[in-house]
Design a protein around this motif. Structure first.
Motif, PDB file in Angstrom:
ATOM      1  N   ARG A  97       0.843  -1.198   0.000  1.00  0.00           N
ATOM      2  CA  ARG A  97       0.000   0.000   0.000  1.00  0.00           C
ATOM      3  C   ARG A  97       0.883   1.255   0.000  1.00  0.00           C
ATOM      4  O   ARG A  97       0.598   2.218  -0.719  1.00  0.00           O
ATOM      5  N   LEU A  98       1.954   1.238   0.803  1.00  0.00           N
ATOM      6  CA  LEU A  98       2.892   2.355   0.810  1.00  0.00           C
ATOM      7  C   LEU A  98       3.521   2.529  -0.567  1.00  0.00           C
ATOM      8  O   LEU A  98       3.571   3.648  -1.110  1.00  0.00           O
ATOM      9  N   ASP A  99       4.010   1.449  -1.158  1.00  0.00           N
ATOM     10  CA  ASP A  99       4.646   1.532  -2.479  1.00  0.00           C
ATOM     11  C   ASP A  99       3.678   2.078  -3.521  1.00  0.00           C
ATOM     12  O   ASP A  99       4.044   2.944  -4.338  1.00  0.00           O
ATOM     13  N   PHE A 100       2.450   1.586  -3.495  1.00  0.00           N
ATOM     14  CA  PHE A 100       1.443   2.058  -4.457  1.00  0.00           C
ATOM     15  C   PHE A 100       1.186   3.551  -4.262  1.00  0.00           C
ATOM     16  O   PHE A 100       1.071   4.306  -5.234  1.00  0.00           O
ATOM     17  N   ASN A 101       1.104   3.988  -2.993  1.00  0.00           N
ATOM     18  CA  ASN A 101       0.870   5.406  -2.715  1.00  0.00           C
ATOM     19  C   ASN A 101       2.015   6.275  -3.238  1.00  0.00           C
ATOM     20  O   ASN A 101       1.791   7.408  -3.670  1.00  0.00           O
ATOM     21  N   LEU A 298      -0.981  -6.663 -16.586  1.00  0.00           N
ATOM     22  CA  LEU A 298      -1.639  -6.168 -15.384  1.00  0.00           C
ATOM     23  C   LEU A 298      -1.429  -4.663 -15.217  1.00  0.00           C
ATOM     24  O   LEU A 298      -0.417  -4.113 -15.644  1.00  0.00           O
ATOM     25  N   SER A 299      -2.382  -4.006 -14.566  1.00  0.00           N
ATOM     26  CA  SER A 299      -2.195  -2.623 -14.131  1.00  0.00           C
ATOM     27  C   SER A 299      -1.242  -2.615 -12.939  1.00  0.00           C
ATOM     28  O   SER A 299      -0.933  -3.666 -12.369  1.00  0.00           O
ATOM     29  N   LEU A 300      -0.808  -1.431 -12.531  1.00  0.00           N
ATOM     30  CA  LEU A 300       0.052  -1.325 -11.349  1.00  0.00           C
ATOM     31  C   LEU A 300      -0.670  -1.883 -10.118  1.00  0.00           C
ATOM     32  O   LEU A 300      -0.093  -2.641  -9.326  1.00  0.00           O
ATOM     33  N   ALA A 301      -1.942  -1.522  -9.962  1.00  0.00           N
ATOM     34  CA  ALA A 301      -2.714  -2.041  -8.821  1.00  0.00           C
ATOM     35  C   ALA A 301      -2.833  -3.558  -8.910  1.00  0.00           C
ATOM     36  O   ALA A 301      -2.714  -4.266  -7.893  1.00  0.00           O
ATOM     37  N   GLY A 302      -3.033  -4.066 -10.120  1.00  0.00           N
ATOM     38  CA  GLY A 302      -3.128  -5.514 -10.309  1.00  0.00           C
ATOM     39  C   GLY A 302      -1.843  -6.226  -9.956  1.00  0.00           C
ATOM     40  O   GLY A 302      -1.858  -7.335  -9.399  1.00  0.00           O
ATOM     41  N   VAL A 303      -0.710  -5.577 -10.242  1.00  0.00           N
ATOM     42  CA  VAL A 303       0.595  -6.146  -9.889  1.00  0.00           C
ATOM     43  C   VAL A 303       0.724  -6.294  -8.379  1.00  0.00           C
ATOM     44  O   VAL A 303       1.129  -7.348  -7.868  1.00  0.00           O
ATOM     45  N   PHE A 304       0.371  -5.250  -7.635  1.00  0.00           N
ATOM     46  CA  PHE A 304       0.510  -5.334  -6.177  1.00  0.00           C
ATOM     47  C   PHE A 304      -0.452  -6.367  -5.585  1.00  0.00           C
ATOM     48  O   PHE A 304      -0.115  -7.040  -4.608  1.00  0.00           O
ATOM     49  N   ARG A 305      -1.614  -6.516  -6.191  1.00  0.00           N
ATOM     50  CA  ARG A 305      -2.538  -7.551  -5.696  1.00  0.00           C
ATOM     51  C   ARG A 305      -1.969  -8.946  -5.960  1.00  0.00           C
ATOM     52  O   ARG A 305      -2.061  -9.836  -5.116  1.00  0.00           O
ATOM     53  N   PRO A 363      -7.413  -7.938   0.353  1.00  0.00           N
ATOM     54  CA  PRO A 363      -7.065  -6.813   1.227  1.00  0.00           C
ATOM     55  C   PRO A 363      -6.591  -5.557   0.490  1.00  0.00           C
ATOM     56  O   PRO A 363      -6.591  -4.470   1.071  1.00  0.00           O
ATOM     57  N   LEU A 364      -6.170  -5.704  -0.759  1.00  0.00           N
ATOM     58  CA  LEU A 364      -5.740  -4.539  -1.558  1.00  0.00           C
ATOM     59  C   LEU A 364      -6.734  -4.235  -2.679  1.00  0.00           C
ATOM     60  O   LEU A 364      -6.368  -3.603  -3.679  1.00  0.00           O
ATOM     61  N   ALA A 365      -7.972  -4.669  -2.504  1.00  0.00           N
ATOM     62  CA  ALA A 365      -8.974  -4.497  -3.555  1.00  0.00           C
ATOM     63  C   ALA A 365      -9.234  -3.024  -3.877  1.00  0.00           C
ATOM     64  O   ALA A 365      -9.628  -2.680  -4.992  1.00  0.00           O
ATOM     65  N   ASP A 366      -9.003  -2.136  -2.909  1.00  0.00           N
ATOM     66  CA  ASP A 366      -9.326  -0.717  -3.110  1.00  0.00           C
ATOM     67  C   ASP A 366      -8.247   0.038  -3.875  1.00  0.00           C
ATOM     68  O   ASP A 366      -8.470   1.193  -4.249  1.00  0.00           O
ATOM     69  N   LEU A 367      -7.088  -0.564  -4.089  1.00  0.00           N
ATOM     70  CA  LEU A 367      -6.048   0.115  -4.887  1.00  0.00           C
ATOM     71  C   LEU A 367      -6.565   0.283  -6.307  1.00  0.00           C
ATOM     72  O   LEU A 367      -7.059  -0.668  -6.908  1.00  0.00           O
TER      73      LEU A 367
END
Length: 370
Positions: A97-101, A298-305, A363-367
């Motif tokens: 979440r920090l990295d995505f932010n 994948l999108s960036l959010a998809g990568v972190f998920r 848990p990271l669905a909201d990214l």
């Protein structure tokens, strides 16, 4: 806390937020409290109109950040074999979440990546809008040595490197210098280690009320002109053609075999990379091959998920705990891998790492950056 925050005031009352990782003995390795505190402060600065720019840096001459603090994580994994310890679920969710932010931060965010920038440190650096490297910078994703895999968004940035270089760096954990980072689009500016104070002073002198991007760019260009004479020689781009040939193969077993044949290569950089891989985890090699293949779509959010799923499953399997034991805890550097032969890692075990390891919603669905 091993983390310091300060705000410096420039002209017209504009403020520069400075976040400093300060765990010098552990090379600024990220703990869960550090991750949470950093995210909270960055969120606060994003909402504060007077804070116009943020600088993220690390204390000590040796490292910006040499990764995550994985010892306590592995202790939790060993206490609950075959399960996902709550600490792992919390740690990886908070870190990603920090990295995505950072990747989506609404203000100019500069990261000073001196010395070792490994694993979790790469996650921080790659998220910044201006990624600064220095003559001392040594960047790498060395997870093959500890039985994890290149995470913190590496699925995104390794899969987007030229040719087979991302795959090579993931399989071998090879270090990049500042020139490599600039060449491969993993850094934006090259400054001298001793220019940090000049950068801060320059940021405080900018008029942040007009033509901000142009002024910031001019400042960085001027500082870089003073530094460019000390840019090291390129290591990996000149070797790209050969690396592309070696890794032009159909599957990860063939890739492992091709690089294993280079242990006695006359080029010491290549021989060292091959040695690191062959001493590393064959399971990790399978995960690297698969994650880079999947991440292209994948999108960036998809990568972190996807990485969150992978990381929790790595905590359930024995390789991660064994790798950390051998490299960081007992330091005998003789990991006893559960699957020591690349050809004997079951496909089902690899596939299982990509299946959810929790109940209900991700848990990271909201990214979201789609």
């Amino acid at each position: 806390m091993n983390l310091h925050f300060e705000e410096l005031t420039g002209i017209n009352g504009a403020r520069l937020g400075i976040a400093t990782l300060d765990a010098e003995k552990s090379l600024n390795a990220l703990s869960l409290p550090m991750i949470n505190a950093l995210r909270d402060r960055l969120d606060a600065w994003a909402r504060e109109p007077q804070v116009v720019c943020v600088l993220l840096r690390g204390n000590g001459a040796k490292a910006f950040c040499a990764g995550g603090e994985v010892r306590s994580l592995v202790e939790a994994c060993r206490a609950q074999p075959g399960e996902v310890p709550p600490l792992a679920a919390q740690f990886f969710a908070a870190e990603y979440r920090l990295d995505f932010n950072l990747h989506t931060y609404p203000k100019p965010l500069l990261c000073w990546g001196h010395g070792y920038v490994l694993g979790g440190g790469m996650g921080l650096l790659q998220g910044a809008s201006t990624r600064i490297v220095t003559p001392s910078s040594r960047l790498a994703m060395p997870e093959i040595s500890i039985g994890l895999y290149p995470d913190v968004g590496a699925s995104w940035f390794l899969s987007r490197l030229p040719g087979k270089l991302g795959l090579f760096l993931g399989l071998t954990g090879a270090h990049m210098n500042a020139r490599d980072a600039i060449d491969l689009g993993l850094a934006d500016r090259f400054l001298l280690d001793e220019q940090q104070d000049d950068l801060i002073e320059g940021l405080l002198q900018l008029n942040w009320q007009e033509q901000t991007e142009m002024q910031l760019n001019s400042l960085l260009k001027a500082l870089e002109q003073e530094a460019v004479g000390q840019l090291p020689d390129a290591q990996w781009l000149p070797r790209r053609q050969k690396i592309d040939e070696w890794l032009d193969v159909s599957d990860v077993r063939c890739a492992w075999k091709a690089l294993s044949l280079l242990l006695d290569h006359p080029d010491p950089l290549i021989a060292r990379a091959a040695k690191t891989m062959t001493e590393g985890s064959p399971l990790t090699a399978h995960l690297v091959w698969e994650q880079i293949s999947r991440a292209r779509h994948l999108s960036l959010a998809g990568v972190f998920r996807m990485e969150y799923t992978l990381s929790l499953n790595c905590c359930r399997h024995p390789e991660f705990s064994e790798g950390v034991r051998a490299r960081l805890i007992d330091k005998d550097h003789k990991p006893r891998w559960h699957w020591p032969d690349i050809n004997h890692v079951p496909e089902a075990a690899v596939e299982a790492h990509f299946h959810k390891a929790w109940e209900g919603r991700h848990p990271l669905a909201d990214l979201s950056n789609e």
